[in-house]
Design a protein around this motif. Structure first.
Motif, PDB file in Angstrom:
ATOM      1  N   GLU A  20     -27.511  44.621   6.661  1.00 27.33           N
ATOM      2  CA  GLU A  20     -27.895  45.456   5.121  1.00 27.33           C
ATOM      3  C   GLU A  20     -29.208  45.220   5.505  1.00 27.33           C
ATOM      4  OE1 GLU A  20     -28.254  43.631   0.679  1.00 27.33           O
ATOM      5  OE2 GLU A  20     -27.244  41.721   2.038  1.00 27.33           O
ATOM      6  N   ARG A  21     -30.555  45.255   5.433  1.00 30.37           N
ATOM      7  CA  ARG A  21     -31.762  46.317   5.966  1.00 30.37           C
ATOM      8  C   ARG A  21     -31.746  46.293   7.151  1.00 30.37           C
ATOM      9  NH1 ARG A  21     -34.323  45.450   1.316  1.00 30.37           N
ATOM     10  NH2 ARG A  21     -33.195  43.798  -0.488  1.00 30.37           N
ATOM     11  N   ILE A  22     -31.680  47.773   7.483  1.00 28.04           N
ATOM     12  CA  ILE A  22     -31.440  47.975   8.909  1.00 28.04           C
ATOM     13  C   ILE A  22     -33.359  48.137   9.043  1.00 28.04           C
ATOM     14  CG2 ILE A  22     -29.257  48.975   9.485  1.00 28.04           C
ATOM     15  CD1 ILE A  22     -30.644  51.375   9.191  1.00 28.04           C
ATOM     16  N   GLY A  23     -33.662  48.394  10.001  1.00 27.11           N
ATOM     17  CA  GLY A  23     -35.152  48.806  10.491  1.00 27.11           C
ATOM     18  C   GLY A  23     -35.903  47.992  11.503  1.00 27.11           C
ATOM     19  N   THR A  24     -37.346  47.353  10.817  1.00 23.44           N
ATOM     20  CA  THR A  24     -38.210  47.661  12.360  1.00 23.44           C
ATOM     21  C   THR A  24     -37.817  45.455  12.369  1.00 23.44           C
ATOM     22  OG1 THR A  24     -38.725  49.183  12.966  1.00 23.44           O
ATOM     23  CG2 THR A  24     -40.447  47.514  13.606  1.00 23.44           C
ATOM     24  N   TYR A  25     -37.776  45.019  13.286  1.00 23.67           N
ATOM     25  CA  TYR A  25     -38.471  43.347  12.351  1.00 23.67           C
ATOM     26  C   TYR A  25     -39.457  42.742  13.531  1.00 23.67           C
ATOM     27  CZ  TYR A  25     -34.371  42.076  16.257  1.00 23.67           C
ATOM     28  OH  TYR A  25     -33.542  42.208  16.557  1.00 23.67           O
ATOM     29  N   ILE A  26     -39.970  41.484  13.744  1.00 22.67           N
ATOM     30  CA  ILE A  26     -39.928  40.983  14.694  1.00 22.67           C
ATOM     31  C   ILE A  26     -39.570  39.817  15.280  1.00 22.67           C
ATOM     32  CG2 ILE A  26     -42.427  39.145  14.688  1.00 22.67           C
ATOM     33  CD1 ILE A  26     -43.951  40.621  12.197  1.00 22.67           C
ATOM     34  N   VAL A  27     -39.691  39.572  16.905  1.00 23.56           N
ATOM     35  CA  VAL A  27     -39.225  38.575  17.300  1.00 23.56           C
ATOM     36  C   VAL A  27     -40.596  37.583  18.226  1.00 23.56           C
ATOM     37  CG1 VAL A  27     -37.186  40.482  17.747  1.00 23.56           C
ATOM     38  CG2 VAL A  27     -38.706  40.273  19.778  1.00 23.56           C
ATOM     39  N   VAL A  28     -39.925  37.029  18.809  1.00 24.95           N
ATOM     40  CA  VAL A  28     -40.733  36.678  20.195  1.00 24.95           C
ATOM     41  C   VAL A  28     -40.144  36.230  21.084  1.00 24.95           C
ATOM     42  CG1 VAL A  28     -40.667  33.668  18.779  1.00 24.95           C
ATOM     43  CG2 VAL A  28     -42.476  34.360  20.282  1.00 24.95           C
TER      44      VAL A  28
END
Length: 315
Positions: free
Chosen positions: A144-152
């Motif tokens: 629904e909200r594509i884009g850049t996100y944070i992972v670890v």
């Protein structure tokens, strides 16, 4: 308030400032088009000296958002840059995470090794009792909200991610929209980046920047977890106050805008954020490559809540 002096004749910007205390001295590393630049001081609050470029790779550009850690006498810098030796992601992005090494905080940091594929940016390298962990941002093109996100991801050694990244913080707000209709009509691109992890008491936090420094809703927020877990890939961080409320710790105010992408340091029991922003009238002119410069403010952290104290002319 401003932390680093601005050379208005030869301005290169001071975006994405990362602070490190090493060997009794303070260091700040900043984004640069042609490499990573550094400043150093014996005091956190003044006396900063411009040290010039401390990391670059010939033939590449767009160096972004470093983080640095010292392990057994070696300094490791995690940073991304435009890399043409790998296939770009679906959006054509080529920013790729590398690690370079040096035997002192001012480098030069050399022998950059690719450790992730595009798109991978905005590192925070963290060491605790369970090992070494790398927070970074990547892209997703589904949902629904594509884009850049944070992972670890866990690091098997300073050069080797385990390859099992876990999601940490994702876009949930319209205030996270970086650009509307970016790839097709009605599909807006979101951005959550600039991770900074820390622990205080019973709580663990991942702070982040949402949106884009050119947008009015650009901000720093945080996710939190009340847990003793030390394997950072196993913690479920939850946005404060919830997924649906825009509640920035730092955002534009009456004297600065473009507030985001910070790092932190604790001195004498007090947390400080070193972040970038720009004055409404920065005096650099429209042709300046990047008008963002490094600022400092107090962050008060207690019982799962983070608040900022910001003043134009004092800390």
């Amino acid at each position: 308030m401003h932390l680093l002096k601005i050379d208005r004749e030869n301005y290169i910007g001071q975006a994405d400032p990362y602070i490190l205390k090493a060997e009794g001295r303070y260091y700040i590393y900043t984004t640069g088009h042609d490499g990573i630049y550094a400043y150093s001081s014996d005091s956190l609050f003044d006396g900063w000296k411009f040290e010039g470029r401390v990391m670059t790779v010939e033939g590449h550009e767009g160096f972004w958002a470093p983080s640095v850690i010292e392990i057994d006498g070696t300094y490791y810098m995690y940073t991304s840059f435009e890399f043409y030796g790998d296939t770009p992601d679906r959006g054509g992005h080529r920013q790729t995470m590398h690690v370079a090494t040096a035997d002192n905080p001012l480098g030069p940091f050399e022998n950059a090794k690719q450790i992730l594929h595009p798109f991978s940016i905005d590192s925070h390298i963290v060491k605790n009792e369970s090992g070494l962990f790398l927070f970074y941002s990547t892209n997703r093109f589904e949902g629904e909200r594509i884009g850049t996100y944070i992972v670890v991801d866990r690091m098997l050694d300073p050069f080797t991610p385990e390859g099992k990244p876990q999601t940490v913080v994702v876009p949930t707000l319209d205030e996270d929209i970086y650009r509307k209709d970016r790839y097709k009509k009605g599909q807006h691109w979101h951005t959550i980046e600039g991770a900074f992890y820390f622990r205080e008491g019973e709580w663990q936090y991942v702070m982040y920047s949402g949106n884009c420094f050119e947008q009015p809703t650009y901000y720093i927020g945080y996710a939190r977890a009340k847990t003793d877990e030390t394997d950072l890939t196993k913690i479920k961080f939850e946005k404060y106050p919830d997924d649906n409320t825009y509640c920035p710790v730092l955002s534009a105010n009456e004297f600065e805008e473009g507030t985001g992408h910070h790092s932190m340091i604790k001195e004498n029991g007090q947390w400080y954020a070193i972040y970038h922003a720009r004055d409404y009238d920065d005096g650099l002119g429209a042709d300046a490559f990047d008008a963002r410069n490094a600022r400092i403010c107090k962050l008060n952290v207690k019982d799962g809540i983070i608040t900022a104290e910001r003043y134009k002319d004092r800390i």
